[in-house]
Design a protein around this motif. Structure first.
Motif: not given
Length: 233
Positions: A1-5, A173-177, A195-202
């Motif tokens: 999904m592009s993140g642009r709706i 990305a866009g309005a989505q997480a 997408w923009h990766v800002i962290g991880r959930a170990p």
């Protein structure tokens, strides 16, 4: 999904091949609209000739049996059903997921902060203060597409994908997480993403397991909150 709706003034139904119909809802992304999508999905699944459905962000894909359904008549029926359908509140379970922001598992956090002119700590606070709702299934079994990202963090998807580690990644990305499916750590366990990766959930749980009953621990309408474990530089 592009993140642009795409934001439509009126709902529309388009053909997807010779077996599919795609309903796209009018208006911007919003919880009441998505609740209508879920309600419509439940109704359409009971129609004769419907093989499968796939709720999306502001959309519903319907797969029909061509021997039992007329595509043109079904398109009109789907549009009428959408206009008649009303949202039903679905207050799902709440999962709290710990996140390590930044560092090797969140390489794009500094770029997101620079794009918005914010400190890294401010990006983390805006992201972790929000409550996210699972709006639609993702591209594979997992937590799905999340709605609830603070508008101050909206950011276009990359035009050119980059290689990032996978496995419980937290991205936007866009309005989505998005919260990625956990995987065993491996130095070669990377994949291209826009997408923009800002962290991880170990310690995120595995959301889908065929050996478990029920197989999925989450459903549409369930909610996720991210807890800050730490910020790495």
């Amino acid at each position: 999904m592009s993140g642009r709706i795409a934001i439509l003034a009126e709902p529309r139904v388009t053909h997807c091949g010779d077996q599919g119909l795609l309903l796209e809802a009018e208006g911007d992304l919003a919880l009441p609209t998505q609740e209508r999508i879920w309600a419509l999905n439940d109704r359409v699944l009971e129609w004769p000739g419907v093989l499968d459905t796939q709720p999306g962000m502001n959309s519903l894909l319907v797969l029909l049996d061509p021997d039992e359904s007329d595509l043109v008549e079904s398109a009109d029926k789907l549009l009428r059903a959408w206009k008649e359908c009303r949202s039903a509140t679905r207050r799902g379970q709440l999962l709290e997921i710990g996140v390590v922001y930044g560092g090797e598992g969140g390489l794009d956090l500094p770029d997101v902060a620079r794009y918005h002119g914010l400190a890294i700590e401010d990006v983390v606070k805006l992201h972790s203060d929000a409550e996210y709702t699972i709006f639609a299934p993702g591209t594979g079994p997992g937590f799905g597409y999340l709605f609830g990202l603070n508008r101050r963090l909206f950011i276009p998807r990359r035009n050119v994908p980059v290689m990032r580690k996978v496995g419980g990644v937290v991205s936007m990305a866009g309005a989505q997480a998005m919260l990625g499916v956990p995987r065993k750590p491996s130095g070669a366990d990377v994949s291209p993403t826009g997408w923009h990766v800002i962290g991880r959930a170990p310690d995120a749980p595995m959301p889908f397991d065929v050996a478990r009953d029920p197989m999925s621990i989450v459903s549409l309408g369930d909610r996720i909150r991210f807890r800050v474990e730490r910020i790495e530089r």
